[in-house]
Motif scaffolding. Structure first.
Motif, PDB file in Angstrom:
ATOM      1  N   PRO A 134       0.806  -1.235   0.000  1.00 15.05           N
ATOM      2  CA  PRO A 134       0.000   0.000   0.000  1.00 15.05           C
ATOM      3  C   PRO A 134       0.831   1.273   0.000  1.00 15.05           C
ATOM      4  CG  PRO A 134      -0.045  -1.042   2.163  1.00 15.05           C
ATOM      5  CD  PRO A 134       0.608  -2.017   1.222  1.00 15.05           C
ATOM      6  N   THR A 135       2.125   1.173   0.307  1.00 18.59           N
ATOM      7  CA  THR A 135       2.958   2.378   0.317  1.00 18.59           C
ATOM      8  C   THR A 135       3.750   2.533  -0.974  1.00 18.59           C
ATOM      9  OG1 THR A 135       4.690   1.162   1.491  1.00 18.59           O
ATOM     10  CG2 THR A 135       3.155   2.464   2.813  1.00 18.59           C
ATOM     11  N   SER A 136       3.336   1.842  -2.041  1.00 22.50           N
ATOM     12  CA  SER A 136       3.996   2.018  -3.330  1.00 22.50           C
ATOM     13  C   SER A 136       3.922   3.477  -3.757  1.00 22.50           C
ATOM     14  CB  SER A 136       3.338   1.128  -4.383  1.00 22.50           C
ATOM     15  OG  SER A 136       3.534  -0.228  -4.073  1.00 22.50           O
ATOM     16  N   CYS A 137       4.891   3.880  -4.588  1.00 20.85           N
ATOM     17  CA  CYS A 137       4.973   5.277  -5.022  1.00 20.85           C
ATOM     18  C   CYS A 137       4.897   5.391  -6.546  1.00 20.85           C
ATOM     19  CB  CYS A 137       6.279   5.899  -4.545  1.00 20.85           C
ATOM     20  SG  CYS A 137       6.374   6.121  -2.758  1.00 20.85           S
ATOM     21  N   LYS A 138       4.628   6.594  -7.001  1.00 17.98           N
ATOM     22  CA  LYS A 138       4.667   6.881  -8.431  1.00 17.98           C
ATOM     23  C   LYS A 138       6.108   6.745  -8.933  1.00 17.98           C
ATOM     24  CE  LYS A 138       0.334   8.192  -8.181  1.00 17.98           C
ATOM     25  NZ  LYS A 138      -0.750   7.323  -8.701  1.00 17.98           N
ATOM     26  N   PRO A 139       6.288   6.400 -10.214  1.00 19.36           N
ATOM     27  CA  PRO A 139       7.647   6.239 -10.733  1.00 19.36           C
ATOM     28  C   PRO A 139       8.540   7.456 -10.491  1.00 19.36           C
ATOM     29  CG  PRO A 139       6.074   5.338 -12.289  1.00 19.36           C
ATOM     30  CD  PRO A 139       5.270   5.994 -11.205  1.00 19.36           C
ATOM     31  N   ALA A 140       8.012   8.657 -10.730  1.00 23.68           N
ATOM     32  CA  ALA A 140       8.826   9.865 -10.578  1.00 23.68           C
ATOM     33  C   ALA A 140       9.221  10.118  -9.129  1.00 23.68           C
ATOM     34  CB  ALA A 140       8.082  11.074 -11.131  1.00 23.68           C
ATOM     35  N   VAL A 141       8.417   9.632  -8.190  1.00 22.75           N
ATOM     36  CA  VAL A 141       8.761   9.800  -6.779  1.00 22.75           C
ATOM     37  C   VAL A 141       9.918   8.883  -6.409  1.00 22.75           C
ATOM     38  CG1 VAL A 141       7.933   9.583  -4.417  1.00 22.75           C
ATOM     39  CG2 VAL A 141       6.452  10.549  -6.167  1.00 22.75           C
TER      40      VAL A 141
END
Length: 341
Positions: A176-183
């Motif tokens: 659930p704490t996955s991030c956007k690629p740019a982040v």
């Protein structure tokens, strides 16, 4: 030879220092003079992403606007710098990145390569690239791995740029704490940041102006915005160096801050990077940068303040329009490495 602004701890005086600084050596990454690869993004998509305004024959230096993470050029610049440049009869273009500027920055880099080449063809002039946050850093990916664009770029101007990533975001990971690629790519110590800053951060013949705020809550520590290596001419300056009482945050530096605006215009209107000594002290008493309609501040700034750039894109439960979240940093493309493709 480069120039750096050194801040006095006692007097907060600005002293211009010219001294050679060795490039960062990292043999695992491509040499800085190796020709860049063919662009993988289809040409029709690259062309559609670039929007230009004004007379390309204008005497003034043309400017390319590059947006921050999670926003479009419309949200970032239409009410600020785009309006100012239009009022000045300056030719300017803006590039709309895929996925609301949340996708792989390597793809954004290809959009910048195309945009710089296209603007140079249109104007016959060297181009200035102005960007906020990710947009103040991502153009350096284009310069690092496509050396053919360096001769047609005159100024790189970053407003609170994430030049070395940020230490603020610690929550990226599986589940659930996955991030956007740019982040992922803008985290301090990411593989993207290692590649971006490998061998040299700046290049001969290009002027680099980095404006940041010591109150930055997104790019941390704020001084990580600064550039130090390579052969470019560099000005690193905090808004508080000119106006000690300046309280601008990450968002305000890239939108309405009058000190930042004064430094941007100084860089555009003079050879070399911005020189804070040329900025009139009266800027410290201005509430907004020039050319802004006060009514637009409420229209644009209020929604933007609820989505503070890359900080919100990492928060669990936040579902912004853009690239899907992923559980790891995007893999670096083969052209990045010394072994090549």
């Amino acid at each position: 030879m480069i120039s750096r602004w050194v801040h006095s701890a006692v007097l907060a005086a600005l002293v211009l220092v010219i001294a050679p600084i060795p490039a960062q050596a990292d043999s695992g990454f491509a040499p800085v003079d190796r020709p860049g690869p063919a662009l993988s993004v289809p040409q029709d998509q690259l062309k559609a992403a670039l929007s230009c305004h004004g007379d390309p024959g204008s005497e003034q230096q043309p400017v390319l606007l590059s947006p921050a993470t999670s926003v479009t050029p419309e949200e970032n610049y239409s009410w600020t710098y785009a309006k100012a440049f239009t009022d000045q009869d300056r030719f300017w273009c803006a590039v709309t990145m895929p996925d609301h500027t949340m996708g792989d920055i390597q793809v954004a880099g290809e959009h910048l390569v195309h945009s710089i080449r296209a603007m140079h063809r249109l104007t016959g002039k060297r181009v200035a690239v102005l960007g906020h946050s990710q947009g103040g850093m991502s153009m350096r990916w284009a310069l690092r791995f496509w050396p053919d664009v360096r001769p047609v770029v005159d100024d790189i101007i970053g407003m609170a740029p994430s030049n070395h990533g940020t230490e603020t975001l610690k929550g990226c990971g599986p589940g659930p704490t996955s991030c956007k690629p740019a982040v992922w790519q803008q985290l301090a110590g990411s593989e993207f940041m290692r590649a971006l800053n490998s061998r040299a951060e700046t290049y001969e013949g290009i002027s680099y102006t980095v404006v940041y705020t010591r109150h930055d809550e997104v790019v941390t520590p704020p001084e990580s915005s600064e550039l130090t290596t390579g052969e470019g001419m560099i000005t690193n300056v905090a808004t508080q160096d000119l106006c000690a009482a300046n309280t601008s945050t990450h968002l305000l530096v890239g939108t309405i801050d009058p000190v930042t605006y004064a430094l941007v215009i100084d860089a555009l209107d003079h050879p070399g990077p911005a020189d804070p000594a040329r900025v009139d002290a009266s800027v410290c008493g201005q509430p907004l940068m020039p050319h802004i309609d006060p009514a637009s501040v409420d229209t644009y700034l209020r929604p933007l303040s609820a989505i503070p750039g890359l900080l919100s894109t990492a928060l669990p439960g936040v579902n912004l329009v853009g690239a899907p979240s992923v559980d790891r940093e995007p893999q670096l493309r083969c052209y990045v490495y010394a072994a090549g493709c």
